[in-house]
Design an enzyme around this catalytic site. Structure first.
Site, short mmCIF file in Angstrom:
data_model
loop_
_atom_site.label_atom_id
_atom_site.label_comp_id
_atom_site.label_asym_id
_atom_site.label_seq_id
_atom_site.Cartn_x
_atom_site.Cartn_y
_atom_site.Cartn_z
N LYS A 196 17.85 -23.00 -85.34
CA LYS A 196 17.45 -22.85 -86.75
C LYS A 196 18.44 -22.02 -87.55
CE LYS A 196 12.75 -24.32 -86.30
NZ LYS A 196 11.33 -24.03 -86.19
N ARG A 236 9.73 -24.28 -78.00
CA ARG A 236 10.14 -25.63 -78.41
C ARG A 236 11.65 -25.61 -78.59
NH1 ARG A 236 11.23 -28.45 -83.00
NH2 ARG A 236 10.42 -30.56 -83.17
N1 HH2 Z 1 10.18 -26.86 -85.84
C1 HH2 Z 1 10.62 -28.07 -86.26
C2 HH2 Z 1 9.80 -29.20 -86.13
N2 HH2 Z 1 8.57 -29.11 -85.57
N3 HH2 Z 1 6.89 -27.81 -84.53
C3 HH2 Z 1 6.44 -26.62 -84.10
N4 HH2 Z 1 5.23 -26.52 -83.52
N5 HH2 Z 1 7.21 -25.47 -84.22
C4 HH2 Z 1 8.43 -25.50 -84.79
O1 HH2 Z 1 9.06 -24.42 -84.90
C5 HH2 Z 1 8.94 -26.75 -85.27
C6 HH2 Z 1 8.12 -27.91 -85.12
C7 HH2 Z 1 11.99 -28.22 -86.85
O2 HH2 Z 1 12.94 -28.59 -85.89
P1 HH2 Z 1 13.48 -30.08 -85.59
O3 HH2 Z 1 12.38 -30.97 -85.16
O4 HH2 Z 1 14.61 -30.01 -84.65
O5 HH2 Z 1 14.10 -30.57 -86.95
P2 HH2 Z 1 13.61 -31.60 -88.03
O6 HH2 Z 1 12.32 -31.09 -88.58
O7 HH2 Z 1 14.73 -31.61 -89.05
O8 HH2 Z 1 13.41 -32.95 -87.38
#
Ligand code: HH2
Length: 265
Positions: A196, A236
């Site tokens: 992040k 995660r």
């Molecule tokens: N962070 C993201 C997405 N989903 N779910 C939970 N429970 N906790 C988190 O911190 C969280 C989440 C963001 O990361 P990512 O899926 O890699 O990116 P994007 O939202 O751009 O697909």
């Protein structure tokens, strides 16, 4: 929990696993590396991301979940009821819900549910997030939502402070520093810091520029380790193999502590 983004626009791996076959291969690889759960998402929630239609999101995630669920536990990362229902029909047994509102779906289907805290919505959440007391407000919100889910009959409820979701770097650090207050709610805690942007800002590259997502592995593992030592039950992550090593070491220190305590008796 290993991340699979079946999206063209996720902040760190957008486009890499948009092809379903690649997404499935990646999910199997994460399971081989030691993920207990793979989290399949079809809509990016990065700051400024544009929403995706229900139909398109379902089209993205369902074939991937169908192929992975016989091999590894699958969660679906969605805020849409219809997508969650289709994902459960395809084999998902955990709803990872960044809107913390889908507990009735989990209750009805008999699956687990993650309640994550977010201030605002992805498109605008990073514009000017403000709290009087971020730790107290996030803990109170999650306690209330998790309590409602238990009352509705959900048997497995997780809480997640939502690192980076309507939070400045200072808010993220306060939540990590005070994670035991969230652990004290009694619900298992999930934490997602992986790659992040606050990591890039707080730990810049050698020329003092914020590091890119691909350079944030050390910060991701440092904060995941911090979270596990502070009592988080799941992290995660995009980089499962590294996180798995960290988790094994955290577990080993716990065993050593327990052994020392026994010897002291
Ligand atoms: N962070 C993201 C997405 N989903 N779910 C939970 N429970 N906790 C988190 O911190 C969280 C989440 C963001 O990361 P990512 O899926 O890699 O990116 P994007 O939202 O751009 O697909």
């Amino acid at each position: 929990m290993g991340v699979i983004n079946v999206t063209p626009d996720s902040f760190s791996d957008g486009g890499l696993y948009f092809d379903p076959e690649r997404a499935v291969a990646h999910g199997l690889e994460l399971a081989r590396q030691g993920a207990d759960v793979v989290d399949v998402g079809g809509e990016s929630s990065r700051p400024g991301a544009e929403p995706v239609s229900e139909r398109e999101e379902t089209r993205r995630v369902v074939p991937v979940i169908e192929a992975l669920s016989p091999h590894v536990r699958v969660s679906v990362d969605t805020v849409k009821r219809a997508v969650a229902e289709a994902a459960i029909a395809a084999g998902a047994t955990l709803i990872n819900d960044i809107s913390a509102s889908l507990w009735p779906v989990a209750a009805e289907a008999g699956v687990g549910w993650v309640a994550m805290h977010m201030q605002g919505e992805p498109r605008t959440m990073q514009r000017d997030p403000r709290y009087d007391d971020v730790v107290a407000e996030v803990a109170a919100f999650l306690r209330a939502r998790a309590g409602a889910a238990v009352e509705a009959g959900v048997h497995e409820v997780w809480v997640d402070p939502g690192i980076g979701f309507g939070k400045t770097a200072a808010h993220n650090l306060a939540l990590l520093r005070h994670l035991p207050e969230l652990v004290a709610t009694g619900f298992p805690v999930l934490v997602g810091t992986s790659r992040k942007s606050f990591l890039g800002a707080l730990a810049p590259d050698p020329s003092d520029r914020p590091s890119d997502p691909g350079q944030r592995l050390p910060g991701s593992i440092a904060t995941a380790t911090w979270a596990m030592l502070a009592g988080a039950s799941m992290v995660r992550v995009h980089d499962v193999e590294s996180a798995r090593q960290a988790a094994t070491l955290v577990g080993a220190t716990r065993v050593a502590e327990a052994g020392a305590a026994l010897c002291d008796r």
